[in-house]
Enzyme design. Structure first.
Site, mmCIF file in Angstrom:
data_model
loop_
_atom_site.group_PDB
_atom_site.id
_atom_site.type_symbol
_atom_site.label_atom_id
_atom_site.label_comp_id
_atom_site.label_asym_id
_atom_site.label_seq_id
_atom_site.Cartn_x
_atom_site.Cartn_y
_atom_site.Cartn_z
ATOM 1 N N LYS A 58 8.017 -4.615 0.482
ATOM 2 C CA LYS A 58 7.908 -3.200 0.104
ATOM 3 C C LYS A 58 9.093 -2.431 0.684
ATOM 4 C CE LYS A 58 4.393 0.500 0.187
ATOM 5 N NZ LYS A 58 3.034 0.844 0.683
ATOM 6 N N SER A 133 -0.043 2.423 -2.852
ATOM 7 C CA SER A 133 1.368 2.615 -3.078
ATOM 8 C C SER A 133 2.184 1.321 -3.115
ATOM 9 C CB SER A 133 1.948 3.517 -1.988
ATOM 10 O OG SER A 133 1.792 2.919 -0.711
ATOM 11 N N SER A 157 -3.304 1.144 0.613
ATOM 12 C CA SER A 157 -2.161 0.858 -0.256
ATOM 13 C C SER A 157 -1.835 -0.602 -0.505
ATOM 14 C CB SER A 157 -0.915 1.545 0.285
ATOM 15 O OG SER A 157 -0.871 2.859 -0.168
HETATM 16 N N1 GLN Z 1 -3.209 6.367 -1.591
HETATM 17 C C1 GLN Z 1 -3.173 6.787 -0.221
HETATM 18 C C2 GLN Z 1 -2.234 7.952 -0.066
HETATM 19 O O1 GLN Z 1 -1.732 8.381 -1.030
HETATM 20 C C3 GLN Z 1 -2.834 5.640 0.652
HETATM 21 C C4 GLN Z 1 -1.397 5.420 0.855
HETATM 22 C C5 GLN Z 1 -1.110 4.257 1.751
HETATM 23 O O2 GLN Z 1 -2.007 3.523 2.154
HETATM 24 N N2 GLN Z 1 0.144 4.130 2.095
HETATM 25 O O3 GLN Z 1 -1.990 8.439 1.002
#
Ligand code: GLN
Length: 463
Positions: A58, A133, A157
């Site tokens: 990532k 994400s 995420s």
């Molecule tokens: N979807 C969550 C957010 O937007 C989680 C993001 C993550 O785990 N990096 O913050």
């Protein structure tokens, strides 16, 4: 040509092929970088535990081979002067770092649509999102282009995109994996996680990157996780099923898939126990106060002085330079988070929002502590409330997007470990079932997941 070089070349071909077809899971890839690593590994011939495993990373994890952009204009082209401890450990174990994967800008989002460099497609249906994400990591693994990929977890995420794409995703316990070289989002929540095509692969990668790191004071003082022996059944496992994760309006396919998995686990010897996590309903508002609060502080460093491109208006002073750089550099979701985060931390609102959210977080964590202290080894739930959704569907409605994390973000708030395992398909799309384990309970969680993986046919439709 050696077997290892051949393997690297095939992986390079697959990465190029899926990207040519428009997956857009990759932000940086150079086949010579991959082939060189394979050649060097061949020359050195170490017998690493991950020898020849091809891994995507990532793009919020620092690598020397490629830029680290966080999917943001504000870090476009930025190259880290050092590499993350997780990357160093992967290389020591003989893995090949193949490419950088797409993500929601600064890991803020649940669909990978918030990447400044364009959205990643769902690997099976291009008009759907892969989740986020870590959508690039999950999509690339699901497309068969790499064996595994690192992602990051602040609030689901890794697990949420893993569930949408039909692969395995692990969120380690807070502190299990060093965050040295992971770009900070919400520091009391962030953790590097793993996407893998199966439990074995993802678990082996987790073992290789885990363990105390002197460069990360928040890493737990534990030796690296040892890969557990996989049991033949679930005798001796007590698995809790929290009613709050099976609400009346849960998607029918998700419910059917998870209930089928629970029935199989019972047949395989597990004791299934209904449990309650009464503060589950507080998780989304709590998370979406704490994570932006921490983000607003962490992202203050992107000022056009220390990192990335700088924008200077012709008649601007230093304030004008900050404004222009941040104005051009941050996308709409990141801006929203900084504004919300600054608001909830500001005088007059701190007690009403931030402090209250800290209290709610403890209540959520205590829910988990109580069930694990009451003889439950692991919890089992759906990973997500629905299967993968359409691109654009939630883009204009941030709260709808945030609700995609309703089952995944509680584990982050409680500092525990959790993982998503494919348990079937509903209306042609993958369903993820989630195990949640106590702090540092990864070994037992991997064991149960390995059995479940054998019990259910991930390609079988429910209903
Ligand atoms: N979807 C969550 C957010 O937007 C989680 C993001 C993550 O785990 N990096 O913050």
């Amino acid at each position: 040509m050696t077997a290892l070089l051949e393997r690297a070349r095939e992986a390079a071909d697959r990465i190029e092929a899926v990207e040519r077809r428009g997956l857009h899971a990759v932000l940086a890839f150079d086949r010579t970088v991959l082939l060189e690593q394979a050649a060097n590994l061949d020359a050195a011939r170490p017998d690493g535990a991950l020898r020849g495993l091809v891994i995507g990373v990532k793009d919020n994890i620092a690598t020397l081979e490629y830029p680290t952009t966080c999917g943001s204009r504000i870090l476009e082209g930025y190259r880290s002067p050092y590499q993350a401890t997780a990357i160093k450990r992967l290389k020591q174990a003989g893995a090949l770092i193949a490419c950088k994967t797409n993500l929601d800008e600064f890991a803020m989002g649940s669909s990978t649509e918030h990447s400044a460099f364009g959205r990643t497609r769902h690997p099976e249906q291009p008009d759907l999102v892969p989740g986020g994400s870590s959508g690039g990591s999950a999509a690339l693994v699901a497309a068969g282009a790499v064996d595994a990929a690192l992602g990051s977890e602040t609030g689901g995420s890794v697990r949420q995109p893993a569930a949408f794409c039909g692969i395995v995703g692990i969120k380690p316990t807070y502190g299990r994996v060093s965050r040295y070289g992971l770009v900070a989002f919400g520091s009391s929540l962030d953790q590097i996680g793993v996407c893998g095509r199966d439990v074995q692969t993802a678990g082996r990668v987790l073992c290789a990157i885990s363990g105390k790191d002197p460069n990360d004071a928040t890493s737990a003082d534990r030796p690296p996780l040892e890969f557990p022996e996989f049991p033949k059944d679930l005798t001796g496992f007590t698995i809790g099923v929290p009613q709050e994760y099976f609400p009346d309006d849960l998607d029918a396919g998700m419910r059917a898939g998870c209930e089928r998995a629970i029935a199989r686990m019972r047949e395989a010897g597990a004791t299934i126990k209904q449990v309650a996590l009464p503060h589950t309903g507080l998780a989304i508002p709590t998370y979406y106060i704490l994570a932006p609060a921490e983000a607003s502080s962490n992202l203050a460093r992107y000022d056009g002085v220390r990192y990335g491109p700088r924008h200077t208006p012709p008649d601007g002073d230093v304030q004008g330079m900050y404004r222009a750089t941040r104005g051009v550099g941050f996308g709409p979701e990141v801006r929203r988070r900084i504004i919300v985060g600054t608001y909830v931390l500001s005088a007059g609102y701190y007690d009403a929002y931030y402090r209250k959210a800290l209290r709610a977080r403890w209540l959520i964590a205590q829910d988990f502590e109580a069930v694990f202290a009451g003889g439950v080894d692991l919890l089992f739930t759906p990973t997500t409330p629905t299967t993968a959704f359409r691109a654009g569907e939630k883009l204009e409605d941030p709260v709808a997007m945030y609700l995609a994390d309703v089952f995944s973000c509680p584990a982050n708030l409680a500092w525990v470990t959790a993982m998503s395992v494919p348990v079937g398909r509903a209306e042609g799309l993958p369903i993820g079932g989630q195990f949640i384990g106590p702090q540092l309970g990864e070994a037992r969680m991997l064991q149960a997941a390995s059995v479940l993986e054998r019990l259910v046919d991930r390609s079988a439709e429910v209903r």
